[in-house]
Design an enzyme around this catalytic site. Structure first.
Site, mmCIF file in Angstrom:
data_model
loop_
_atom_site.group_PDB
_atom_site.id
_atom_site.type_symbol
_atom_site.label_atom_id
_atom_site.label_comp_id
_atom_site.label_asym_id
_atom_site.label_seq_id
_atom_site.Cartn_x
_atom_site.Cartn_y
_atom_site.Cartn_z
ATOM 1 N N ARG A 47 -108.877 51.566 -91.684
ATOM 2 C CA ARG A 47 -109.793 52.045 -90.665
ATOM 3 C C ARG A 47 -109.095 52.567 -89.405
ATOM 4 O O ARG A 47 -109.594 53.457 -88.725
ATOM 5 C CB ARG A 47 -110.656 50.841 -90.277
ATOM 6 C CG ARG A 47 -111.978 51.241 -89.811
ATOM 7 C CD ARG A 47 -112.830 50.027 -89.639
ATOM 8 N NE ARG A 47 -113.790 50.377 -88.614
ATOM 9 C CZ ARG A 47 -114.560 49.547 -87.995
ATOM 10 N NH1 ARG A 47 -114.491 48.259 -88.277
ATOM 11 N NH2 ARG A 47 -115.404 49.953 -87.085
ATOM 12 N N LYS A 156 -106.778 36.577 -102.635
ATOM 13 C CA LYS A 156 -107.701 35.469 -102.458
ATOM 14 C C LYS A 156 -108.251 35.494 -101.028
ATOM 15 O O LYS A 156 -107.583 36.081 -100.170
ATOM 16 C CB LYS A 156 -107.022 34.140 -102.771
ATOM 17 C CG LYS A 156 -105.950 33.738 -101.717
ATOM 18 C CD LYS A 156 -105.699 32.285 -101.702
ATOM 19 C CE LYS A 156 -106.482 31.567 -100.655
ATOM 20 N NZ LYS A 156 -105.853 31.352 -99.369
ATOM 21 N N HIS A 186 -100.574 33.208 -105.296
ATOM 22 C CA HIS A 186 -99.135 33.265 -105.035
ATOM 23 C C HIS A 186 -98.420 31.965 -105.412
ATOM 24 O O HIS A 186 -97.216 31.950 -105.604
ATOM 25 C CB HIS A 186 -98.848 33.708 -103.588
ATOM 26 C CG HIS A 186 -98.934 32.611 -102.569
ATOM 27 N ND1 HIS A 186 -100.106 32.221 -101.994
ATOM 28 C CD2 HIS A 186 -97.979 31.808 -102.025
ATOM 29 C CE1 HIS A 186 -99.876 31.240 -101.133
ATOM 30 N NE2 HIS A 186 -98.587 30.967 -101.132
ATOM 31 N N LYS A 190 -94.375 31.050 -107.383
ATOM 32 C CA LYS A 190 -93.287 30.300 -106.749
ATOM 33 C C LYS A 190 -92.270 29.900 -107.829
ATOM 34 O O LYS A 190 -92.654 29.454 -108.906
ATOM 35 C CB LYS A 190 -93.819 29.034 -106.076
ATOM 36 C CG LYS A 190 -94.514 29.315 -104.759
ATOM 37 C CD LYS A 190 -94.949 28.006 -104.111
ATOM 38 C CE LYS A 190 -95.750 28.260 -102.855
ATOM 39 N NZ LYS A 190 -94.963 28.774 -101.733
ATOM 40 N N GLU A 224 -99.131 20.430 -94.900
ATOM 41 C CA GLU A 224 -98.482 21.441 -94.065
ATOM 42 C C GLU A 224 -98.322 20.915 -92.644
ATOM 43 O O GLU A 224 -99.215 20.257 -92.116
ATOM 44 C CB GLU A 224 -99.316 22.716 -94.034
ATOM 45 C CG GLU A 224 -99.500 23.335 -95.403
ATOM 46 C CD GLU A 224 -100.179 24.685 -95.318
ATOM 47 O OE1 GLU A 224 -99.488 25.666 -95.016
ATOM 48 O OE2 GLU A 224 -101.399 24.747 -95.539
ATOM 49 N N ASP A 243 -109.652 26.899 -98.882
ATOM 50 C CA ASP A 243 -108.468 27.702 -98.542
ATOM 51 C C ASP A 243 -107.336 27.472 -99.540
ATOM 52 O O ASP A 243 -106.702 28.418 -99.997
ATOM 53 C CB ASP A 243 -108.005 27.348 -97.123
ATOM 54 C CG ASP A 243 -106.835 28.205 -96.658
ATOM 55 O OD1 ASP A 243 -106.864 29.431 -96.905
ATOM 56 O OD2 ASP A 243 -105.891 27.662 -96.063
ATOM 57 N N HIS A 248 -104.796 27.013 -105.108
ATOM 58 C CA HIS A 248 -103.410 26.566 -105.311
ATOM 59 C C HIS A 248 -103.330 25.186 -105.988
ATOM 60 O O HIS A 248 -102.595 24.996 -106.947
ATOM 61 C CB HIS A 248 -102.649 26.502 -103.984
ATOM 62 C CG HIS A 248 -102.732 27.761 -103.170
ATOM 63 N ND1 HIS A 248 -102.896 29.000 -103.731
ATOM 64 C CD2 HIS A 248 -102.673 27.968 -101.827
ATOM 65 C CE1 HIS A 248 -102.929 29.924 -102.775
ATOM 66 N NE2 HIS A 248 -102.802 29.316 -101.602
ATOM 67 N N LYS A 338 -103.645 20.450 -92.852
ATOM 68 C CA LYS A 338 -102.905 21.152 -91.802
ATOM 69 C C LYS A 338 -102.479 20.142 -90.736
ATOM 70 O O LYS A 338 -103.160 19.146 -90.513
ATOM 71 C CB LYS A 338 -103.811 22.191 -91.132
ATOM 72 C CG LYS A 338 -104.288 23.306 -92.050
ATOM 73 C CD LYS A 338 -103.251 24.390 -92.179
ATOM 74 C CE LYS A 338 -103.750 25.593 -92.946
ATOM 75 N NZ LYS A 338 -102.657 26.463 -93.407
HETATM 76 C C1 BG6 Z 1 -102.578 30.307 -98.205
HETATM 77 C C2 BG6 Z 1 -103.525 29.659 -97.226
HETATM 78 O O1 BG6 Z 1 -103.272 30.739 -99.349
HETATM 79 O O2 BG6 Z 1 -101.618 29.337 -98.606
HETATM 80 C C3 BG6 Z 1 -102.761 29.136 -96.032
HETATM 81 O O3 BG6 Z 1 -104.487 30.606 -96.809
HETATM 82 C C4 BG6 Z 1 -101.668 28.203 -96.469
HETATM 83 O O4 BG6 Z 1 -103.627 28.460 -95.124
HETATM 84 C C5 BG6 Z 1 -100.815 28.869 -97.543
HETATM 85 O O5 BG6 Z 1 -100.875 27.887 -95.343
HETATM 86 C C6 BG6 Z 1 -99.805 27.899 -98.130
HETATM 87 O O6 BG6 Z 1 -98.937 28.643 -98.941
HETATM 88 P P1 BG6 Z 1 -97.386 28.342 -98.943
HETATM 89 O O7 BG6 Z 1 -96.807 29.327 -99.898
HETATM 90 O O8 BG6 Z 1 -96.897 28.546 -97.531
HETATM 91 O O9 BG6 Z 1 -97.255 26.939 -99.376
#
Ligand code: BG6
Length: 471
Positions: A47, A156, A186, A190, A224, A243, A248, A338
């Site tokens: 945009r 995602k 993702h 890994k 995290e 999230d 994951h 978090k």
């Molecule tokens: C993302 C989330 O999909 O994955 C984030 O939106 C999170 O909030 C992240 O921090 C964690 O991924 P990684 O690869 O840093 O462990």
């Protein structure tokens, strides 16, 4: 599978955070290591009102911010020349005409019908209008040359619950066949996570105990130290469970619990993961009340974009069960949060004691297998050994496998390089298929629903401590 055919990558939402932090550095990595097709270019489609030159300057800045200091001037310039920009309101089909013309122009210059990879790096609310416009403009139809394709890469989160995810998926299915749809996860890309398949199925010592007779529990942690950062509004609308839990953590669970796939074929591996996910036992309201926990860190509500009385969790724990003979009765404990005191992204598999156990009277630690993604990439096996000396005193020792030194890992570059490369060469192993997507939401939905009705209280925890995980 091949990466050599001419390919055009069209990025929707080209000036967003995902592209800046993940896609641009990863493309640069692939470019530097000569892994991109010889004829390759990127069209930013967004945009923001800007020219190609301004877009290239932006790409350069993102490289400097996220890849520096290993930049090499001539290389960077050649890399920037791969990029161009087309401005559009993404929900206006008529704005797709210039994109079509540009694609046709590049095909003409390259004297071929190039592959087209459409990357939706946009908020989910834009999927519907974009897919509509793509459909109307017929850009997803291949220009027909043998071997050329169009594919779509989807970020995602796909949907906010099962119904919205299915709606997006159905719309995708009207435009693309399943083999053209690449749903990004993702975590699957890994290095340590990809190792789980090898660890389980290429070694002979683990599979015999990899079941309810041998394993007492499986814990999957995603702790995290980072907070919500600048994503307050987005985060507040999803919470930790959606999230990272819905995707994951459940994918890690699938890799730990799946049956041996019939081969390493992408479909065989995806089907094996999907099979586990469809056998996750949905929690009843009573189980949700007793087997789930949620909490929020103090100070979260002051973040820009977060509601003043937000009930969104920044930490959760769930005890799940898989309804398959191999796993009946084994708790799979998933937790993520978090601003937790210690960074820990780890799977812990605790083995059962043999009966009878030749244990000392004060008990002894059980064998555990730790698969760690962070802080280090390692597999550790905890076992018991006799202490040197005259008595039969035991002690806990560890067998360590360290994948590689920590500083060799650049965050996201490796995962996204793998994602982009696999999408170009047509390997879907590390992407979620439609059955997996539905099954994951099917398990998560009732929990989100029950939490939103307050059936589980929202606890508070001090950020940067382990209060939540110890509660
Ligand atoms: C993302 C989330 O999909 O994955 C984030 O939106 C999170 O909030 C992240 O921090 C964690 O991924 P990684 O690869 O840093 O462990």
């Amino acid at each position: 599978m091949q990466t050599s055919r001419p390919t055009i990558l069209v990025i929707f939402g080209a000036t967003g955070d995902v592209v800046a932090r993940k896609v641009i550095p990863s493309l640069y990595h692939l470019f530097r290591s000569n892994q991109l097709p010889a004829m390759f270019c990127v069209i930013g489609f967004s945009r923001r009102e800007q020219t190609t030159d301004v877009f290239r300057t932006y790409v350069r800045e993102m490289l400097e911010k996220h890849v520096s200091p290993s930049l090499e001037a001539t290389q960077v310039q050649t890399f920037l020349n791969l990029f161009s920009y087309t401005r559009a309101e993404l929900d206006r089909p008529e704005d797709y005409t210039p994109l079509g013309e540009k694609l046709g122009f590049i095909d003409g210059e390259w004297k071929t019908c190039a592959n087209k990879l459409f990357y939706l790096a946009v908020p989910p609310s834009l999927y519907n209008p974009i897919l509509n416009s793509l459909s109307v403009s017929r850009l997803t139809e291949s220009c027909g040359e043998e071997g050329s394709w169009t594919r779509v890469l989807v970020e995602k989160p796909i949907g906010t619950n099962q119904a919205t995810a299915e709606a997006i998926d159905e719309q995708l299915a009207q435009l693309f066949k399943e083999e053209q749809i690449y749903r990004i996860e993702h975590y699957l890309a890994k290095e340590m996570v990809r190792n789980i398949l090898a660890f389980r199925f290429r070694n002979d010592i683990f599979e015999p105990v990899w079941n309810a007779q041998g394993i007492e529990s499986v814990q999957i942690h995603l702790h995290e130290t980072l907070g919500v950062e600048k994503r307050g509004a987005f985060y507040d609308s999803v919470g930790t469970l959606r999230d990272v839990g819905q995707n994951h953590l459940l994918q890690l669970l699938a890799l730990i619990a799946m049956e041996k796939p019939s081969s390493l074929d992408p479909d065989a591996v995806r089907d094996a993961r999907a099979d586990v996910l469809t056998h996750l036992k949905p929690l009843s309201p009573i189980e949700i009340a007793s087997n789930t926990y949620r909490a929020q860190y103090n100070g979260y509500q002051e973040i820009v974009g977060v509601g003043p009385n937000s009930q969104t969790e920044t930490y959760f724990r769930i005890e799940a069960e898989i309804d398959m003979p191999r796993w009946r009765g084994v708790p799979f404990i998933l937790d993520a949060g978090k601003r937790i005191g210690n960074l820990k992204k780890q799977i812990i598999i605790t083995l059962k004691h043999p009966a009878p156990c030749l244990c000392p009277t004060d008990g002894h630690s059980k064998n555990r297998i730790l698969i760690s993604m962070q802080p280090d990439e390692a597999i550790k096996i905890e076992f018991v050994a006799k202490k040197p000396g005259a008595t039969m005193e035991m002690e806990s020792r560890t067998l360590d496998f360290l994948l590689r030194p920590k500083d060799s890992i650049a965050q996201y570059v490796e995962e996204y390089a793998q994602v982009l490369l696999d999408a170009v060469r047509g390997d879907q192993t590390l992407f979620v298929n439609t059955t997996e997507l539905k099954a994951m939401w099917r398990f998560i939905d009732p929990i989100v629903e029950a939490w939103s009705q307050g059936s589980v209280p929202l606890n508070m925890y001090e950020p940067d401590t382990n209060e939540s995980i110890e509660s």
